[in-house]
Design a protein around this motif. Structure first.
Motif, PDB file in Angstrom:
ATOM      1  N   SER A  79       0.646  -1.207   0.026  1.00  0.00           N
ATOM      2  CA  SER A  79       0.046   0.050   0.193  1.00  0.00           C
ATOM      3  C   SER A  79       0.859   1.226   0.016  1.00  0.00           C
ATOM      4  O   SER A  79       0.483   2.217  -0.777  1.00  0.00           O
ATOM      5  N   GLU A  80       2.002   1.212   0.629  1.00  0.00           N
ATOM      6  CA  GLU A  80       2.883   2.410   0.882  1.00  0.00           C
ATOM      7  C   GLU A  80       3.447   2.485  -0.490  1.00  0.00           C
ATOM      8  O   GLU A  80       3.641   3.649  -0.770  1.00  0.00           O
ATOM      9  N   VAL A  81       3.821   1.391  -1.131  1.00  0.00           N
ATOM     10  CA  VAL A  81       4.474   1.651  -2.714  1.00  0.00           C
ATOM     11  C   VAL A  81       3.499   2.438  -3.554  1.00  0.00           C
ATOM     12  O   VAL A  81       3.909   3.186  -4.349  1.00  0.00           O
ATOM     13  N   ILE A  82       2.298   1.901  -3.606  1.00  0.00           N
ATOM     14  CA  ILE A  82       1.366   2.298  -4.458  1.00  0.00           C
ATOM     15  C   ILE A  82       0.964   3.821  -4.191  1.00  0.00           C
ATOM     16  O   ILE A  82       0.921   4.929  -4.979  1.00  0.00           O
ATOM     17  N   VAL A  83       0.771   4.220  -2.832  1.00  0.00           N
ATOM     18  CA  VAL A  83       0.487   5.568  -2.367  1.00  0.00           C
ATOM     19  C   VAL A  83       1.831   6.554  -2.874  1.00  0.00           C
ATOM     20  O   VAL A  83       1.513   7.573  -3.510  1.00  0.00           O
ATOM     21  N   ALA A  84       3.010   5.990  -2.756  1.00  0.00           N
ATOM     22  CA  ALA A  84       3.982   6.701  -2.902  1.00  0.00           C
ATOM     23  C   ALA A  84       4.106   7.086  -4.369  1.00  0.00           C
ATOM     24  O   ALA A  84       4.507   8.134  -5.007  1.00  0.00           O
TER      25      ALA A  84
END
Length: 386
Positions: A79-84
């Motif tokens: 999720s953090e990678v997608i948001v970034a």
């Protein structure tokens, strides 16, 4: 991310053009507006194609492309990678940031300043992914294509699963009211990738799942043409079957060619025969390395691995019939005839995950991490009668 054509990369522009057209121009009778899923084994050129062929082709047809590689940092929550990645696209698009800032009651002058931070965008944040992508779509006036490489990694955590549902909401919003959002998911294991779209409780239910075309004769010819630093040209007719034996993995051919390049006594005569031996050596070395890990497993770990590999997507780890199969596999490898209990299976699965042999979705579904291992185990006869 480089997008221009590079002479050091084998390009497939026609495939990229056709795929881009299918992604962007959706038929009213097609399900591809739900997303497009492309499956191909790891290290077969899929990511190179996404970065250097498909992305430029999509941009040439007017799309804005956001690329996410969930395997680049496997320890990061997906999720953090997608948001970034979405934050990164917004940071380069000031009109979208202005729209979001005004939506939060901030003046335009505050954009880029202390009061408005990209950290306010994300799951459970002031600005949702739906709002962020909507602002990007409204201000760019163009279709957005989000490419998620190794997308199956998203469902290994609850937050990653939530991110996929957030993208589904964004897709529905943008496709109905704005220029549109297309989500392209790639993966190295078809069974794992299918978990994102086969069940009605998954975000991209019904999306088409396609086997990505492997590199073939055109790549082999290109490879042979680019080994002109060897004493003689490699024969594509000899290299082609070797490439198939290597699982269509360019790295195997490249490593074999490097082995010859650093042999300063090498002569033109017998070059192709030497190359054949070098490729066979590379394949054996890769397989031997994997089997060393397999042979280091405990009997129960080995049994669980083999039963999972044999069952594939039908694997039910704790059913009574499966427990009997574990017992059979343990007896075969160790000679011990013991009852296999639930805790032992759970511990074995956890150990196999730590060794990167087995993958687990957040909802408790298991799969072999690398599909090449299945064929390797089958070739050694370990999956017989399981």
């Amino acid at each position: 991310m480089a997008t221009q054509s590079s002479p050091n990369i084998f390009h497939r522009p026609e495939l990229a053009r056709k795929l881009a057209q299918q992604i962007l121009h959706v038929s009213p009778t097609s399900a591809s507006s739900s997303g497009v899923f492309l499956a191909a084994p790891r290290r077969t050129g899929k990511t190179t194609f996404m970065r250097h062929d498909l992305t430029p082709a999509l941009r040439e047809q007017g799309a804005m492309v956001i690329y996410v590689d969930l395997w680049e940092d496997p320890k990061a929550d997906p999720s953090e990678v997608i948001v970034a990645a979405i934050r990164g696209a917004l940071s380069n698009h000031e009109p979208a940031l202005l729209r979001l800032a005004k939506g939060l009651g901030l003046g335009g002058a505050k954009v880029g300043g202390v009061e408005f931070s990209l950290d306010r965008i994300g799951l459970g944040k002031d600005v949702s992914l739906v709002q962020a992508l909507s602002a990007l779509s409204e201000t760019s006036q163009t279709i957005i294509v989000l490419i998620i490489d190794e997308a199956q990694h998203a469902i290994t955590t609850p937050a990653g699963n939530d991110a996929m549902f957030a993208l589904k909401s964004a897709r529905d919003e943008l496709n109905s009211n704005q220029f549109g959002l297309r989500v392209v998911c790639t993966g190295s294991n078809r069974d794992k990738l299918a978990m994102l779209k086969n069940s009605k409780d998954q975000a991209f239910f019904g999306a088409p799942l396609i086997n990505f075309p492997p590199l073939g004769e055109a790549y082999v010819k290109w490879f042979c043409d680019h080994t002109d630093d060897l004493p003689a040209r490699l024969d594509p007719a000899i290299v082609a079957p070797l490439f198939l034996r290597s699982g269509n993995r360019p790295e195997i051919l490249g490593a074999a060619a490097d082995e010859l390049r650093f042999d300063f006594t090498l002569e033109a005569e017998g070059l192709n025969e030497r190359f054949v031996a070098a490729v066979e050596s590379q394949i054996s070395a890769a397989n031997d390395d994997t089997m060393r890990v397999v042979h280091s497993l405990t009997p129960i770990q080995f049994a669980v691995l083999c039963v999972l590999a044999a069952a594939g997507e039908k694997y039910a780890p704790f059913e009574s019939a499966t427990l009997e199969k574990y017992r059979t596999a343990v007896r075969r490898v160790s000679g011990d005839d013991i009852a296999i209990e639930f805790p032992a299976v759970q511990q074995a699965l956890a150990a196999l995950q730590e060794k990167s042999l087995v993958w687990k979705a957040s909802r408790g579904v298991y799969a072999i991490e690398d599909v090449a291992l299945v064929e390797l185990l089958r070739g050694h006869g370990y999956l017989e009668q399981l």
